[in-house]
Design a protein around this motif. Structure first.
Motif, PDB file in Angstrom:
ATOM      1  N   ALA A 289       0.732  -1.071  -0.017  1.00 29.52           N
ATOM      2  CA  ALA A 289      -0.052  -0.093  -0.045  1.00 29.52           C
ATOM      3  C   ALA A 289       0.974   1.329  -0.043  1.00 29.52           C
ATOM      4  O   ALA A 289       0.676   2.211  -0.769  1.00 29.52           O
ATOM      5  N   ASN A 290       1.928   1.426   0.971  1.00 29.17           N
ATOM      6  CA  ASN A 290       2.861   2.392   0.877  1.00 29.17           C
ATOM      7  C   ASN A 290       3.527   2.710  -0.548  1.00 29.17           C
ATOM      8  O   ASN A 290       3.836   3.970  -0.999  1.00 29.17           O
ATOM      9  N   ALA A 291       3.791   1.596  -1.284  1.00 30.57           N
ATOM     10  CA  ALA A 291       4.651   1.721  -2.495  1.00 30.57           C
ATOM     11  C   ALA A 291       3.627   2.377  -3.497  1.00 30.57           C
ATOM     12  O   ALA A 291       4.347   3.047  -4.384  1.00 30.57           O
ATOM     13  N   VAL A 292       2.352   1.788  -3.519  1.00 24.40           N
ATOM     14  CA  VAL A 292       1.343   2.526  -4.301  1.00 24.40           C
ATOM     15  C   VAL A 292       1.176   4.038  -3.900  1.00 24.40           C
ATOM     16  O   VAL A 292       1.242   4.938  -4.829  1.00 24.40           O
ATOM     17  N   GLY A 323       9.176   4.939  -6.622  1.00 22.12           N
ATOM     18  CA  GLY A 323       8.298   6.103  -6.261  1.00 22.12           C
ATOM     19  C   GLY A 323       9.042   7.223  -5.962  1.00 22.12           C
ATOM     20  O   GLY A 323      10.287   7.388  -6.346  1.00 22.12           O
ATOM     21  N   ILE A 324       8.553   8.015  -4.824  1.00 20.11           N
ATOM     22  CA  ILE A 324       9.337   9.376  -4.641  1.00 20.11           C
ATOM     23  C   ILE A 324      10.378   9.170  -3.756  1.00 20.11           C
ATOM     24  O   ILE A 324      11.193  10.088  -3.537  1.00 20.11           O
ATOM     25  N   GLY A 325      10.569   8.042  -3.062  1.00 18.90           N
ATOM     26  CA  GLY A 325      11.852   7.861  -2.147  1.00 18.90           C
ATOM     27  C   GLY A 325      11.644   8.462  -0.891  1.00 18.90           C
ATOM     28  O   GLY A 325      10.791   9.131  -0.730  1.00 18.90           O
ATOM     29  N   ILE A 326      12.607   8.394  -0.226  1.00 23.13           N
ATOM     30  CA  ILE A 326      12.593   8.878   1.326  1.00 23.13           C
ATOM     31  C   ILE A 326      13.991   9.382   1.429  1.00 23.13           C
ATOM     32  O   ILE A 326      15.011   8.881   1.397  1.00 23.13           O
ATOM     33  N   PRO A 327      13.996  10.639   2.162  1.00 21.96           N
ATOM     34  CA  PRO A 327      15.155  11.335   2.411  1.00 21.96           C
ATOM     35  C   PRO A 327      15.976  10.652   3.230  1.00 21.96           C
ATOM     36  O   PRO A 327      15.511   9.865   4.164  1.00 21.96           O
ATOM     37  N   VAL A 333      14.147   6.872  11.109  1.00 20.19           N
ATOM     38  CA  VAL A 333      13.087   7.029  11.978  1.00 20.19           C
ATOM     39  C   VAL A 333      11.663   6.680  11.535  1.00 20.19           C
ATOM     40  O   VAL A 333      10.746   6.409  12.210  1.00 20.19           O
ATOM     41  N   ILE A 334      11.621   6.374  10.001  1.00 21.99           N
ATOM     42  CA  ILE A 334      10.359   5.725   9.470  1.00 21.99           C
ATOM     43  C   ILE A 334       9.549   4.468  10.185  1.00 21.99           C
ATOM     44  O   ILE A 334       8.318   4.451  10.241  1.00 21.99           O
ATOM     45  N   PHE A 335      10.428   3.798  11.020  1.00 23.46           N
ATOM     46  CA  PHE A 335       9.538   2.523  11.634  1.00 23.46           C
ATOM     47  C   PHE A 335       8.997   2.842  12.746  1.00 23.46           C
ATOM     48  O   PHE A 335       8.739   2.248  13.428  1.00 23.46           O
ATOM     49  N   PHE A 338       3.756   6.917  14.234  1.00 24.67           N
ATOM     50  CA  PHE A 338       3.402   8.265  13.905  1.00 24.67           C
ATOM     51  C   PHE A 338       4.559   9.063  13.122  1.00 24.67           C
ATOM     52  O   PHE A 338       4.188  10.295  13.047  1.00 24.67           O
ATOM     53  N   VAL A 339       5.397   8.549  12.630  1.00 21.51           N
ATOM     54  CA  VAL A 339       6.179   9.168  11.846  1.00 21.51           C
ATOM     55  C   VAL A 339       5.820   9.158  10.352  1.00 21.51           C
ATOM     56  O   VAL A 339       5.693   8.072   9.746  1.00 21.51           O
ATOM     57  N   ARG A 340       5.645  10.662   9.709  1.00 24.58           N
ATOM     58  CA  ARG A 340       5.206  10.663   8.403  1.00 24.58           C
ATOM     59  C   ARG A 340       5.992  11.717   7.779  1.00 24.58           C
ATOM     60  O   ARG A 340       6.168  12.550   8.182  1.00 24.58           O
ATOM     61  N   GLN A 352      -3.310   9.403   2.463  1.00 24.47           N
ATOM     62  CA  GLN A 352      -3.641   9.680   3.865  1.00 24.47           C
ATOM     63  C   GLN A 352      -2.752   8.586   4.739  1.00 24.47           C
ATOM     64  O   GLN A 352      -2.414   7.694   4.075  1.00 24.47           O
ATOM     65  N   GLY A 353      -2.794   8.820   6.062  1.00 24.78           N
ATOM     66  CA  GLY A 353      -2.227   7.842   6.853  1.00 24.78           C
ATOM     67  C   GLY A 353      -1.945   8.157   8.067  1.00 24.78           C
ATOM     68  O   GLY A 353      -2.048   9.629   8.246  1.00 24.78           O
ATOM     69  N   LEU A 354      -1.771   7.481   8.884  1.00 24.02           N
ATOM     70  CA  LEU A 354      -1.521   7.847  10.597  1.00 24.02           C
ATOM     71  C   LEU A 354       0.097   7.519  10.835  1.00 24.02           C
ATOM     72  O   LEU A 354       0.422   7.938  11.983  1.00 24.02           O
ATOM     73  N   GLY A 355       0.953   7.155  10.052  1.00 25.06           N
ATOM     74  CA  GLY A 355       2.243   6.868  10.595  1.00 25.06           C
ATOM     75  C   GLY A 355       2.492   5.677  11.350  1.00 25.06           C
ATOM     76  O   GLY A 355       3.227   5.376  12.168  1.00 25.06           O
ATOM     77  N   LEU A 356       1.499   4.807  10.979  1.00 33.89           N
ATOM     78  CA  LEU A 356       1.575   3.330  11.788  1.00 33.89           C
ATOM     79  C   LEU A 356       2.082   2.186  11.083  1.00 33.89           C
ATOM     80  O   LEU A 356       2.537   1.235  11.720  1.00 33.89           O
ATOM     81  N   GLY A 381      13.450   5.742  -6.046  1.00 32.42           N
ATOM     82  CA  GLY A 381      12.613   4.877  -5.208  1.00 32.42           C
ATOM     83  C   GLY A 381      12.934   4.269  -3.921  1.00 32.42           C
ATOM     84  O   GLY A 381      13.975   4.609  -3.510  1.00 32.42           O
ATOM     85  N   THR A 382      12.303   3.132  -3.590  1.00 33.12           N
ATOM     86  CA  THR A 382      12.585   2.647  -2.348  1.00 33.12           C
ATOM     87  C   THR A 382      12.532   1.017  -2.502  1.00 33.12           C
ATOM     88  O   THR A 382      11.844   0.473  -3.071  1.00 33.12           O
ATOM     89  N   VAL A 383      13.382   0.314  -1.483  1.00 32.36           N
ATOM     90  CA  VAL A 383      13.407  -0.884  -1.404  1.00 32.36           C
ATOM     91  C   VAL A 383      13.304  -1.493  -0.113  1.00 32.36           C
ATOM     92  O   VAL A 383      14.132  -0.985   0.861  1.00 32.36           O
TER      93      VAL A 383
HETATM   94  P1  ADP Z   1       1.746   6.350   6.715  1.00 31.73           P
HETATM   95  O1  ADP Z   1       0.418   5.918   7.165  1.00 31.73           O
HETATM   96  O2  ADP Z   1       2.222   7.789   6.562  1.00 31.73           O
HETATM   97  O3  ADP Z   1       1.756   5.631   5.200  1.00 31.73           O
HETATM   98  P2  ADP Z   1       3.793   4.454   7.457  1.00 31.73           P
HETATM   99  O4  ADP Z   1       4.318   4.150   8.686  1.00 31.73           O
HETATM  100  O5  ADP Z   1       3.332   3.446   6.649  1.00 31.73           O
HETATM  101  O6  ADP Z   1       2.793   5.722   7.486  1.00 31.73           O
HETATM  102  O7  ADP Z   1       4.953   5.132   6.689  1.00 31.73           O
HETATM  103  C1  ADP Z   1       5.914   6.016   7.367  1.00 31.73           C
HETATM  104  C2  ADP Z   1       6.268   7.214   6.294  1.00 31.73           C
HETATM  105  O8  ADP Z   1       7.153   6.597   5.573  1.00 31.73           O
HETATM  106  C3  ADP Z   1       5.272   7.654   5.226  1.00 31.73           C
HETATM  107  O9  ADP Z   1       4.494   8.589   5.891  1.00 31.73           O
HETATM  108  C4  ADP Z   1       6.037   7.873   3.951  1.00 31.73           C
HETATM  109  O10 ADP Z   1       6.431   9.401   4.217  1.00 31.73           O
HETATM  110  C5  ADP Z   1       7.347   7.163   4.280  1.00 31.73           C
HETATM  111  N1  ADP Z   1       7.192   5.920   3.221  1.00 31.73           N
HETATM  112  C6  ADP Z   1       6.779   4.754   3.679  1.00 31.73           C
HETATM  113  N2  ADP Z   1       6.881   3.813   2.576  1.00 31.73           N
HETATM  114  C7  ADP Z   1       7.361   4.444   1.477  1.00 31.73           C
HETATM  115  C8  ADP Z   1       7.867   4.218   0.183  1.00 31.73           C
HETATM  116  N3  ADP Z   1       7.449   3.113  -0.513  1.00 31.73           N
HETATM  117  N4  ADP Z   1       8.141   5.225  -0.444  1.00 31.73           N
HETATM  118  C9  ADP Z   1       8.160   6.367   0.005  1.00 31.73           C
HETATM  119  N5  ADP Z   1       8.024   6.887   1.234  1.00 31.73           N
HETATM  120  C10 ADP Z   1       7.564   5.945   2.003  1.00 31.73           C
END
Ligand code: ADP
Length: 402
Positions: A289-292, A323-327, A333-335, A338-340, A352-356, A381-383
């Protein structure tokens, strides 16, 4: 140099420290203040801190004078003050790093103070006593620091556990509350007459599709609540067909992927995996779902690729998107809950999302004894790489995913 001389020097340092304790607290605070930017200076909790630091300095002076009679860790009043400071700094949202720096400043200020005092005493100072006084002061600072940091971390852990519990009960509550009105909607949509008018038919179809989706969401929430509840219990391993489960999830996400023009490329014949099927599904659902969601509208072709990573001979699955990738600075911290990272792009991406999601992925993988890792390049992109414990590939039983 005599014993008397030695004692006089120690007493001098201790007395001077006791006399100057308020001034030194102010020096300490000014040093911290100088580090803060103007906005934070306005909210920096000067008064509350000034309730604590002078008391600690008085106690350090007593310890410099007589460490044997006055073992600082045994002094419950001052240790309670150091604990209180840890809790106060937690409430003020300080970090452990800040606490360590605050104590480091205190140590440096005391060192400079003793150096000045030694210089002022000149010939009368006993060098051994001077060195000893500094060492005792530093020992006391370390002891107080340990207590403050312990209190801070204990409160931190407690808070996380409480929030975790709240989140779990919230999940259960939501899935439970959603069920009843959803049941009504499901019955009503079934009762709706097939419409003649194409526009009405389209609306009814949309309604039906969304009710089914909502049913899926409620099911997932219930499953998640069950999974987290039995997280410490025995594993529920079974044979999971990764190709089948991945294709299934892709079908569930088809609407979302179509709107964004994202295609799923799921390798044929992915291996069977022996693992907890519910957790595998939950982890993959969130990652797909995130990848989409975070696909890149600027790219002509947008994809999500699912393949096995055979490099290290371990049980690894790669979920790759362009996709847009992650800085890079956010990858660590993305794991966390509530981190978005891309919330500023929500409107543009229609996400939309909750960061969960990713914290759930990590929780699922850890519960299976595995790991989740990420590599990403902004704009490219992201792997995500899921790794299960060695020996998880293959299964003796009939493949099944329920
Ligand atoms: P969210 O509900 O915001 O999607 P997640 O915990 O699933 O929350 O992801 C945290 C954050 O990581 C997202 O808000 C997004 O910014 C980034 N992220 C996650 N997966 C991807 C991805 N495949 N490509 C780019 N950014 C991603």
């Amino acid at each position: 140099m005599t014993r008397r001389h030695f004692d006089a020097t120690i007493t001098h340092f201790a007395t001077r420290l006791a006399t100057e304790h308020t001034t030194l607290s102010r020096v300490w605070l000014e040093r911290l203040d100088a580090l803060l930017d103007v906005d934070r200076r306005d909210v920096f909790p000067t008064h509350q801190l000034l309730d604590h630091i002078p008391d600690l300095l008085l106690e350090i002076a007593a310890y410099v004078r007589a460490p044997a009679d006055q073992e600082i860790a045994a002094n419950t009043a001052v240790m309670a003050k150091a604990t209180e400071l840890g809790l106060l700094r937690f409430d003020q949202r300080a970090s452990v790093h800040q606490l360590l720096r605050e104590y480091q400043f205190l140590g440096e200020i005391l060192e400079a103070f003793f150096a000045r005092e030694a210089a002022a005493l000149g010939e009368q100072a006993d060098a051994t006593a001077a060195v000893l006084a500094v060492a005792r002061a530093q020992q006391a600072v370390r002891e107080l620091q340990r207590r403050t940091v312990d209190a801070f971390i204990a409160r931190y852990t407690e808070t996380i556990e409480r929030q975790h519990g709240q989140l779990r009960s919230f999940g259960r509550l939501v899935s439970h509350e959603i069920r009843q009105p959803l049941g009504v909607l499901q019955v009503l949509t079934r009762l709706l007459q097939p419409a003649e008018d194409p526009e009405r038919r389209r609306l009814v179809d949309t309604l039906e599709r969304n009710v089914v989706r909502l049913g899926d969401v409620a099911g997932k929430l219930e499953r998640l609540a069950r999974l987290t509840r039995r997280s410490d219990s025995a594993p529920n391993d079974q044979a999971v067909d990764l190709t089948a489960i991945s294709r299934d999830i892709a079908v569930q996400l088809a609407d979302m992927a179509d709107v964004r023009g994202v295609t799923f490329d799921i390798a044929d014949g992915l291996p069977l995996l022996t693992a907890d099927a519910g957790r595998v599904e939950l982890a993959l659902m969130n990652l797909f779902a995130n990848a989409v969601k975070y696909s890149d509208p600027a790219k002509e072709r947008r994809y999500v690729r699912v393949a096995v990573d055979t490099a290290a001979g371990a049980c690894r699955l790669r979920i790759e998107d362009n996709g847009i990738g992650i800085p890079a600075a956010k990858l660590s911290v993305i794991f966390e809950q509530f981190v978005r990272v891309h919330s500023h792009l929500d409107d543009e991406l229609g996400s939309q999302g909750l960061g969960l999601g990713l914290s759930i992925v990590r929780e699922c993988m850890e519960a299976m004894g595995g790991t989740v890792e990420v590599e990403s390049a902004e704009g490219q992109g992201t792997v995500f790489v899921l790794t299960w414990p060695p020996g998880s590939w293959g299964a003796a039983e009939t493949p099944s995913r329920t």
